[in-house]
Enzyme design. Structure first.
Site, PDB file in Angstrom:
ATOM      1  CD  GLU A 123      31.398 111.220  74.701  1.00  0.00           C
ATOM      2  OE1 GLU A 123      31.307 111.490  73.506  1.00  0.00           O
ATOM      3  OE2 GLU A 123      30.527 110.623  75.338  1.00  0.00           O
TER       4      GLU A 123
ATOM      5  CD  GLU B  87      33.061 105.377  71.493  1.00  0.00           C
ATOM      6  OE1 GLU B  87      32.712 105.054  70.336  1.00  0.00           O
ATOM      7  OE2 GLU B  87      32.609 106.378  72.071  1.00  0.00           O
TER       8      GLU B  87
END
Ligand code: NAG
Ligand code: NAG
Ligand code: NAG
Ligand code: NAG
Length: 346
Positions: free
Chosen positions: A169, A165
C-alpha cells in the site's frame, strides 16, 4: 486494507432481489452482502458467500491460477464485472465498482478516483483478477497515485470470505514510501505493517513490486530487491494454537481509495488528510503490467458445473489454457464458472 465494496451503489442499478429469508432462491442463487442475484458481481468465487447462497453449487467455482503477463494493451484486459462472461481467459481483471473508474489507456491499467459530492469524499476504483491465486509470485509495475495526502493506492492478494490478505500500500502522505502488510482471517492487528523507503517518488516513476507467497513464507520485493520476509513459523499463536498466516486462495487486486476523507480518524492519520478535492480533481494510479507465476498445487478441483447453467463461456474456453504448469483448471471444460439461471422478469 481492502475497502469493502461499493455494492450499495451498484445494487440500485441491477436491482437484485432483497434477501427475505435466510437463503436465496434458485433464480437469484448467489448471496453477497445481504442480497441475492445471478450475476458475476454476486456469483464470483470469493465475492459469493457459499454458506448463504441457494445451495452449495450456486457460487461459481474458483478459476485457479494462471501464469501470465498482463500488459494492458487490450481493453479486454479489464471489464466491468457486470459485463463479464465468466471466462477468465478472456478478461484478466474485473472492475468491481459502479461507477467504473478503471480502464485501459496507453498500455496501462488506470484506476481513477473522482469526487463524489453526495458522500463528500473520493469514489475510487477496484479491480480483481478473474483468476484465483494461491502460492506463486506476482510482480506489478506500478506508478502510484501518491500525489496528495489521503490518496491510497494498493496492490494486494485477498480472499474476501476468509479475510486473508497480503498487501502493498502507498499513502499519499508519504510519496516515497511503500508499506507492506498482511492480515490473517480479518484479524485487525495494526502492528504488522512495515514501511519501506523507496527513495524515490512512487508517483513519478514505475517500480516493480513483487509478492512471492509460498506455504512457508511471504517475500515482498521492490525492483527485485527483497525488502521484507515473513516466515509462517513466526506467526504462530500459542493461545489459539494457530499459524496466523495467510493461507487461503485469493485474488490479485488493485485499488485506489480516499483514506483522507474516510471518516475514521486512524485511517485519516495513516493516509494523510484532508484529501484535496475540487469538482474536477482526478487522482490516477497506473499499472503497466502484471506478471503472474503460479507455483505448487495452486489449482482448485472444481466439482463440475452447477446443475443450472446457461454459461456464456463454455465454447470459448481453450483447452490449452494460460494456466501455467501446475495450476489452473487442468483444462477441464467443466472448470469454467457457470452462469446461473437469469432471474425471471416479474
Ligand atoms: C491468538 O489467538 C487467540 C485465540 O484465538 C486470540 O484471542 C488472540 O487475539 C490471538 N492473538 C493475536 C495476537 O492475534
Ligand atoms: C500440495 O500438495 C501436497 C502433496 O499432495 C499437499 O501435502 C499440500 O497440502 C498441498 N498444498 C496445497 C496448498 O494444497
Ligand atoms: C442446487 O440447486 C440446483 C437447482 O438450482 C439443483 O439442481 C442441484 O441439485 C442443487 N445441488 C445441491 C447440492 O443441492
Ligand atoms: C494449444 O497450444 C498450442 C501451442 O501454443 C496451439 O498450437 C494449439 O492450437 C492450442 N490448442 C488449443 C486447444 O488452444
Amino acid at each position: 486494507m481492502r475497502i469493502t465494496s461499493a455494492l450499495a451503489s451498484a445494487v440500485a442499478l441491477i436491482a437484485p432481489a432483497v434477501l427475505a429469508q435466510s437463503q436465496c432462491s434458485q433464480w437469484s442463487p448467489c448471496y453477497r452482502e445481504g442480497y441475492c442475484d445471478s450475476s458475476a458481481m454476486f456469483c464470483l468465487w470469493g465475492l459469493c458467500d457459499e454458506s448463504k447462497s441457494y445451495n452449495s453449487t450456486s457460487c461459481w467455482k474458483p478459476e485457479g491460477c494462471a501464469s501470465q503477463t498482463v500488459t494492458f494493451d487490450s481493453t479486454n484486459d479489464v471489464v466491468p464485472i457486470n459485463s463479464y462472461s465468466g471466462n477468465p481467459n478472456a478478461n484478466a481483471f474485473l472492475s468491481v465498482f459502479d461507477p467504473n473508474y478503471a480502464s485501459v489507456a496507453n498500455g496501462n491499467l488506470v484506476l481513477q478516483m473522482k469526487y463524489d459530492a453526495s458522500a463528500n469524499k473520493g469514489f475510487g476504483a477496484t479491480v480483481d483478477a478473474s483468476h484465483t491465486f494461491q502460492y506463486g509470485k506476482v510482480t506489478a509495475r506500478v506508478k502510484t497515485a501518491s500525489v496528495a495526502p489521503g490518496v491510497v493506492s494498493s496492490f494486494i492478494v485477498r480472499n474476501d470470505q476468509t479475510g486473508d490478505e497480503i498487501d502493498f500500500e502507498w499513502v499519499g502522505k508519504v510519496p516515497s514510501q511503500v508499506q507492506t502488510n498482511y492480515y490473517y482471517r480479518d484479524v485487525l492487528d495494526y502492528t504488522k505493517m512495515v514501511a519501506y523507503d523507496v527513495k524515490a517518488d512512487t508517483s513519478a516513476d514505475y517500480h516493480d513490486y513483487t509478492i512471492e507467497w509460498t506455504e512457508n513464507s511471504i517475500v515482498w520485493s521492490v525492483d527485485a530487491q527483497p525488502i521484507r520476509t515473513l516466515q509462517r513459523s513466526s506467526t504462530f499463536n500459542s493461545t489459539g494454537n494457530t499459524y496466523m498466516y495467510p493461507s487461503t486462495m485469493g485474488r490479485i487486486a488493485f485499488s485506489i481509495w480516499d483514506g483522507g476523507n474516510s471518516g475514521a480518524q486512524g485511517t485519516q492519520e495513516w493516509a494523510g488528510y484532508p484529501t484535496p478535492w475540487s469538482a474536477s480533481t482526478v487522482y490516477s494510479m497506473y499499472v503497466d503490467s502484471v506478471n503472474i507465476e503460479c507455483s505448487g498445487n495452486s489449482s482448485s478441483t472444481p466439482t463440475g458445473p452447477s446443475a443450472s447453467e446457461s454459461a456464456g463461456a463454455s465454447a470459448t474456453e481453450s483447452g490449452n489454457n494460460s494456466d501455467g504448469g501446475s495450476g489452473g483448471n487442468g483444462g477441464s471444460p467443466t472448470s469454467t464458472p457457470q452462469k446461473c439461471i437469469p432471474r425471471p422478469v416479474y
